[in-house]
Write an enzyme that holds these catalytic residues in place. Structure first.
Site, short mmCIF file in Angstrom:
data_model
loop_
_atom_site.label_atom_id
_atom_site.label_comp_id
_atom_site.label_asym_id
_atom_site.label_seq_id
_atom_site.Cartn_x
_atom_site.Cartn_y
_atom_site.Cartn_z
N ARG A 36 0.87 -1.10 -0.20
CA ARG A 36 -0.04 0.02 0.18
C ARG A 36 0.91 1.09 -0.11
O ARG A 36 2.11 1.20 0.52
CB ARG A 36 -1.08 0.10 1.13
CG ARG A 36 -0.18 -0.17 2.70
CD ARG A 36 -1.13 -0.39 3.71
NE ARG A 36 -0.32 -0.83 4.73
CZ ARG A 36 -0.27 -0.15 6.01
NH1 ARG A 36 -0.81 0.98 6.12
NH2 ARG A 36 0.42 -0.45 6.96
N TYR A 142 3.18 -15.85 14.35
CA TYR A 142 4.26 -14.84 14.16
C TYR A 142 5.73 -15.19 15.03
O TYR A 142 6.55 -15.08 14.18
CB TYR A 142 3.77 -13.52 14.97
CG TYR A 142 4.74 -12.61 14.88
CD1 TYR A 142 5.13 -11.73 13.81
CD2 TYR A 142 4.98 -11.79 16.07
CE1 TYR A 142 5.88 -10.68 13.69
CE2 TYR A 142 6.00 -10.91 16.29
CZ TYR A 142 6.27 -10.08 14.96
OH TYR A 142 6.88 -9.15 15.14
N LYS A 146 9.09 -16.22 12.95
CA LYS A 146 10.39 -15.20 13.55
C LYS A 146 11.48 -16.33 13.98
O LYS A 146 12.88 -16.33 13.54
CB LYS A 146 10.10 -14.42 14.61
CG LYS A 146 9.34 -13.19 14.06
CD LYS A 146 10.14 -12.41 12.82
CE LYS A 146 9.08 -11.17 12.51
NZ LYS A 146 10.00 -10.35 11.24
#
Ligand code: SER
Length: 319
Positions: A36, A142, A146
């Site tokens: 975006r 998440y 990681k």
């Protein structure tokens, strides 16, 4: 001139990192990319490249054509949003990293920065002053992404000599950009409400301590790590990075020193379980020894900076 590309430039850290690079090196010294368009006029002074970070073809093309010295790959889905869309989080967080490591292996990029997080820790990790080599025990997608990413970084470094560097960020708090989808985001929202004279309802418990860092420290640390001579970087998974540790109730007390009328309520939601799995504080002595890391801003200074900055802006930090 060192050529830099920031991927994920419209995000909370991306905007701050680009602003700092622009003021230090000039807008032409950094290109920016995201899926975006960044909602920040100053950031948009740098050349913008539209990029879906899971799209290998576009990443390869941008990196081949750009001949960047440094790529900062920040695009990721954070802990709370990742739990709602686990496979999409895995896909974004892993595919994008592997595409960039491959491009670096092929010689298209000299140095890569990729952030890890306190989310790699979990119930088996000590709660306080977590050492660099503490067990990684992530409970979120998440965190799992990681953890895996850290070992991919080390693999590409050891096997192919890729100069990829990483830190495990604590919760990041700044006023120039808005966070999205994280468990530590309350610490930005609370200042926004306090600065506007509103009360705040926290989604974590009053006594939930977490490791946190003021954004300017995080940005400075990132640039210092990237500037350090290669042979000083001994940790090729990801460095622990610490600054402060506080609870929602303590941040409320810090705010009340300036705004005694500030009201703080608590309605913990599913993010409380994520926060509970993370440690309270971090031992970052390896980063200090290897490349001179030192946090500078602590809670009361941060409160002053955040309240001042957010009281004088007219815009609301909307995701
Ligand atoms: N700030 C991140 C999150 O809350 C942790 O790295 O998801």
């Amino acid at each position: 001139m060192v050529r830099r590309l920031v991927i994920g430039a419209a995000g909370q850290l991306g905007i701050e990192l680009v602003l700092r690079m622009q003021s230090e090196f000039g807008a032409a010294a950094v290109d920016i990319s995201d899926i975006r368009v960044p909602d920040n006029e100053s950031v948009m002074r740098s050349k913008f490249l539209h990029l879906d970070a899971t799209d290998e073809g576009t990443i390869s093309k941008i990196l081949e054509e750009g001949q960047y010295d440094e790529v900062y790959h920040l695009a990721a889905m954070l802990s709370a949003t990742g739990e709602k869309k686990p496979l999409a989080a895995w896909d974004l967080n892993m595919q994008s990293l592997l595409h960039i490591l491959e491009a670096a292996k092929d010689g298209w990029v000299k140095r890569v920065f990729w952030p890890s997080s306190i989310a790699v820790f979990g119930p088996l990790t000590p709660k306080n002053n977590v050492p660099q080599n503490a067990p990684l025990d992530p409970t979120t997608v998440y965190g799992i992404s990681k953890q895996a990413g850290e070992f991919w970084c080390r693999y590409y470094h050891e096997k192919y000599g890729v100069d990829v560097r990483s830190v495990r960020y604590p919760g990041l708090i700044g006023h120039r950009s808005t966070p999205g989808g994280g468990t530590t985001d309350y610490a930005v929202e609370i200042y926004e409400c306090a600065a506007r004279g509103k009360s705040y309802t926290c989604f974590l418990k009053a006594d939930q301590a977490l490791p946190m860092m003021y954004m300017d420290d995080a940005v400075r640390g990132t640039l210092e790590l990237m500037r350090a001579p290669k042979d000083q970087i001994r940790v090729r998974t990801s460095y622990n990075l610490g600054a402060m540790s506080f609870t929602p109730s303590e941040i409320g007390e810090s705010i009340r020193q300036q705004k005694p009328e500030f009201q703080l309520n608590y309605i913990p939601d599913q993010r409380q379980a994520i926060a509970e799995s993370w440690p309270c504080s971090i031992d970052d002595s390896d980063a200090k020894e290897d490349w001179g890391w030192q946090a500078k801003i602590m809670i009361d200074d941060m409160t002053n900076i955040m309240l001042d900055a957010l009281s004088t802006t007219n815009e609301t930090l909307e995701p």
